[in-house]
Every structure is written in structure tokens, then in C-alpha cells.
Design an enzyme around this catalytic site. Structure first.
Site, PDB file in Angstrom:
ATOM      1  N   TYR A  33       0.139  -1.722   6.558  1.00  0.00           N
ATOM      2  CA  TYR A  33       0.141  -3.307   6.435  1.00  0.00           C
ATOM      3  C   TYR A  33      -1.006  -4.027   7.101  1.00  0.00           C
ATOM      4  O   TYR A  33      -1.637  -3.228   7.957  1.00  0.00           O
ATOM      5  CB  TYR A  33       1.411  -3.900   6.754  1.00  0.00           C
ATOM      6  CG  TYR A  33       1.529  -3.892   8.235  1.00  0.00           C
ATOM      7  CD1 TYR A  33       1.879  -2.891   9.221  1.00  0.00           C
ATOM      8  CD2 TYR A  33       1.491  -5.270   8.966  1.00  0.00           C
ATOM      9  CE1 TYR A  33       2.065  -2.777  10.389  1.00  0.00           C
ATOM     10  CE2 TYR A  33       1.716  -5.424  10.467  1.00  0.00           C
ATOM     11  CZ  TYR A  33       1.958  -4.232  11.046  1.00  0.00           C
ATOM     12  OH  TYR A  33       2.307  -4.380  12.405  1.00  0.00           O
ATOM     13  N   ARG A  52      -9.867  -2.205   7.671  1.00  0.00           N
ATOM     14  CA  ARG A  52      -8.747  -1.524   8.562  1.00  0.00           C
ATOM     15  C   ARG A  52      -7.577  -1.142   7.745  1.00  0.00           C
ATOM     16  O   ARG A  52      -6.917   0.037   7.953  1.00  0.00           O
ATOM     17  CB  ARG A  52      -8.218  -2.350   9.559  1.00  0.00           C
ATOM     18  CG  ARG A  52      -7.315  -1.770  10.475  1.00  0.00           C
ATOM     19  CD  ARG A  52      -6.706  -2.555  11.932  1.00  0.00           C
ATOM     20  NE  ARG A  52      -6.041  -3.833  11.488  1.00  0.00           N
ATOM     21  CZ  ARG A  52      -5.867  -4.413  12.366  1.00  0.00           C
ATOM     22  NH1 ARG A  52      -6.462  -4.415  13.625  1.00  0.00           N
ATOM     23  NH2 ARG A  52      -5.235  -5.814  12.000  1.00  0.00           N
ATOM     24  N   ARG A 100      14.544  10.500  -2.709  1.00  0.00           N
ATOM     25  CA  ARG A 100      14.255  10.704  -1.383  1.00  0.00           C
ATOM     26  C   ARG A 100      13.957  12.324  -0.981  1.00  0.00           C
ATOM     27  O   ARG A 100      14.958  12.966  -1.368  1.00  0.00           O
ATOM     28  CB  ARG A 100      15.470  10.279  -0.722  1.00  0.00           C
ATOM     29  CG  ARG A 100      14.954  10.271   1.023  1.00  0.00           C
ATOM     30  CD  ARG A 100      16.436   9.756   1.863  1.00  0.00           C
ATOM     31  NE  ARG A 100      15.972   9.368   3.188  1.00  0.00           N
ATOM     32  CZ  ARG A 100      15.816  10.383   4.042  1.00  0.00           C
ATOM     33  NH1 ARG A 100      15.940  11.691   3.630  1.00  0.00           N
ATOM     34  NH2 ARG A 100      15.544  10.207   5.249  1.00  0.00           N
ATOM     35  N   HIS A 102      11.138  14.556   1.779  1.00  0.00           N
ATOM     36  CA  HIS A 102      10.024  14.167   2.679  1.00  0.00           C
ATOM     37  C   HIS A 102       8.440  14.327   2.292  1.00  0.00           C
ATOM     38  O   HIS A 102       7.530  13.268   2.455  1.00  0.00           O
ATOM     39  CB  HIS A 102      10.167  15.057   3.899  1.00  0.00           C
ATOM     40  CG  HIS A 102      11.593  14.237   4.805  1.00  0.00           C
ATOM     41  ND1 HIS A 102      12.686  14.272   4.485  1.00  0.00           N
ATOM     42  CD2 HIS A 102      11.403  13.853   6.100  1.00  0.00           C
ATOM     43  CE1 HIS A 102      13.312  13.849   5.499  1.00  0.00           C
ATOM     44  NE2 HIS A 102      12.658  13.677   6.526  1.00  0.00           N
ATOM     45  N   LYS A 147      -2.242   1.352  11.328  1.00  0.00           N
ATOM     46  CA  LYS A 147      -1.401   0.122  11.127  1.00  0.00           C
ATOM     47  C   LYS A 147      -0.390   0.505  10.104  1.00  0.00           C
ATOM     48  O   LYS A 147      -0.373   0.092   8.948  1.00  0.00           O
ATOM     49  CB  LYS A 147      -2.332  -1.154  10.830  1.00  0.00           C
ATOM     50  CG  LYS A 147      -1.406  -2.472  11.268  1.00  0.00           C
ATOM     51  CD  LYS A 147      -2.245  -3.485  11.330  1.00  0.00           C
ATOM     52  CE  LYS A 147      -1.544  -4.680  11.376  1.00  0.00           C
ATOM     53  NZ  LYS A 147      -0.847  -5.262  12.750  1.00  0.00           N
TER      54      LYS A 147
END
Ligand code: PMP
Length: 279
Positions: A33, A52, A100, A102, A147
Site C-alpha cells: 500500500y 516505492r 485459501r 499459502h 510497505k
């Protein structure tokens, strides 16, 4: 105007925006984000933030569906729709929706979200008086330069600061000050501005880079190296930098007065120079 959100191609009221519970952002924190703010309605340092975002996404092998021009268009459209005096723009990309599991899904389209909310700058009286902080163990993962939306350790640190009645938690790993839970930390020692070096231990703040540049322009020496908690407490000045905090003096850490106990001359000068830069 209501808060606005953009989700995968559509703008609408933020209250109506939804993503799937199978989104990997929700399941694994598998996303990145950015937060950008406006000054006089114009987004500040958009190129730096988008650069970034690209670095963060690349580090996670996350494909961004948007070019910088496309991001800029989306940001401008969101600002046009929201019409706040000042706006906090949030951009998030996750690895998308998939059952779901990994490992990365074989195929999934990234989820792209932007939100536009009214931004309320810190009160001038808070900035003039400076804030208090506390030190707190840095228990984050080994890639704080990314981030990522995985912010649990930052959340715990900021919550502890809130409970202690102070503004920021200053994170310390193996005795060394890394950064704040939502900001970078700078100290002034013997007339030198010192802050943790770029690398895996900190998020390289957009504001940090501007402020170091401003310090150099003023002829103030700058060192990018770690300080210990003891050196932080003994510094003549401490201040935070960040998109939302700008340049914010810290006058007390763990109850100990920093320098004279009020914002020092270097912090005040850099705060004024930063204000001029963004104005
Ligand atoms: N470090 C952390 C952990 C942060 O969350 C932030 C705020 N994004 C910063 C530093 C400051 O970065 P910037 O100046 O780009 O807002």
C-alpha cells in the site's frame, strides 16, 4: 461529499466498497500500500510514492496492473469525485482472490483499491509544542523496507503508545532505534542530523528523503546510521518525519525530556523548510 473508494475499476461511496473474503489481502496480508496526501488539493510527491509502491510490489513478486499514468488518472478522478479541502489517498494492491492456500495462486488478478478521505492535519498547537513518545521493542519481520499491509507489529506498538498517552512508539531492535510505528525518527546530536540508514530495517520514508535533502541544503551535516536508545534519550533534539506527521518535534521519550524539553532550533527550521517546500 462521502468518502470515496475505487475497487477494481469502479468508483463509489466507500461505505459500499467490498472485496471478497477470499482476497489474499484479507487472508494473508498479501499486499502492499501507499498513503499520499494533498496540499491545496494537489497530491504531494506522487512519483516518489508510486516508485516505492512498485518497489514494494516487485519485492513480493506482485503484479501491478496500472502504469504510473493510470494511477495518476485514478487519483485525479478520485479527487474530483471527493472534493475535500485536503485528502488522504490510500492505494492498496493485493495478490487478488483465490481459494485459501499459502503459495501464490496460479492465476489471480490483483485487487486494486484506492480510498479518498478527508485529511485533517495535526493541530498547529501540537506541532509547536512537540509530542511525547515511548520506546518499544521492534518485533517486525525482516523486510520493513516493503510497505506491506502486514502491520500487526506496528498496530501493537501504536496501541501501546495510545494506552501510555503518548503520540508515537519509537521502535528499538537489539538496542538500536529503527523508526516509529508510523514515521521515521531523526535525532540531532552535536549539530548533526542522524537517522537510521535505508535497508531492510526501516521503511524508506518519502518525507525522510525530502527532509535529509533540506538539511543538506541548509548546511546541516547528516549521518545515516543507527543510534541507541540511550543516544536517543541524550540527543539535543528528536523529531519524526512522515506523510501525515510532516516534521514533528518529540520533546519527551519514556518520560525523559529531550534537550530543553521543547522543540529545538533544527527541528523548527526543518519543519519551516518542509512547510515551504509543500506550500
Ligand atoms: N515508517 C513507517 C513504519 C511508516 O508507516 C511511515 C508512514 N508511511 C513512515 C516511516 C514514513 O514514510 P513517508 O514519509 O513515506 O510517509
Amino acid at each position: 461529499m462521502p468518502d470515496i473508494a475505487y475497487v477494481n475499476g469502479r468508483f463509489g461511496p466507500l461505505a459500499d466498497a467490498v472485496v471478497s473474503i477470499e482476497d489474499r489481502g484479507f487472508q494473508f496480508g498479501d499486499g502492499v500500500y501507499e498513503v499520499i496526501r494533498t496540499y491545496r488539493g494537489q497530491p504531494f510527491a506522487i512519483e516518489e510514492h508510486l516508485a516505492r509502491l512498485e518497489r514494494s510490489a516487485q519485492a513480493l513478486q506482485l503484479l501491478i496492473g496500472q502504469t504510473r499514468d493510470q494511477w495518476s488518472c485514478l487519483i485525479r478522478e478520485g479527487l474530483r469525485l471527493s472534493q475535500f479541502p485536503e485528502t488522504k489517498i490510500y492505494l492498496q494492491i493485493t495478490r487478488g482472490q483465490a481459494p485459501r492456500d499459502h503459495p501464490f495462486p496460479v492465476s489471480s488478478a490483483p485487487t486494486t483499491v484506492l480510498t479518498f478521505r478527508e485529511f485533517h492535519p495535526l493541530d498547529v498547537s501540537v506541532r509547536n509544542a512537540g509530542v511525547q513518545a515511548m520506546s518499544f521493542e521492534d518485533i517486525r519481520w525482516g523486510r520493513c523496507d516493503i510497505k506491506s499491509v502486514n502491520l500487526l507489529a506496528n498496530v501493537l506498538a501504536r496501541q501501546r503508545a495510545k494506552e501510555a498517552g503518548v503520540f508515537e512508539a519509537i521502535l528499538v531492535r537489539e538496542g538500536m532505534v529503527t523508526e516509529g510505528s508510523v514515521s521515521n525518527v531523526m535525532v540531532v546530536r552535536n549539530g548533526v542530523v542522524q537517522t537510521a540508514p535505508e535497508g531492510h530495517r526501516i521503511l524508506s520514508g518519502v518525507t525522510r528523503a525530502f527532509v535529509l535533502e533540506l538539511a543538506r541544503k541548509e548546511g546541516i551535516p547528516v549521518t545515516e546510521s543507527f543510534v541507541t536508545r540511550e543516544e536517543l534519550l541524550a540527543a539535543s533534539e528528536v523529531f519524526l518525519t512522515g506523510t501525515t506527521v510532516e516534521v514533528l518535534p518529540v520533546v519527551r521519550v519514556d518520560g525523559y525530556a529531550i534537550g530543553s524539553g521543547s522543540p529545538g532550533s533544527v527541528s523548527r527550521l526543518l519543519s519551516r523548510r518542509f512547510e515551504a517546500l509543500v506550500g
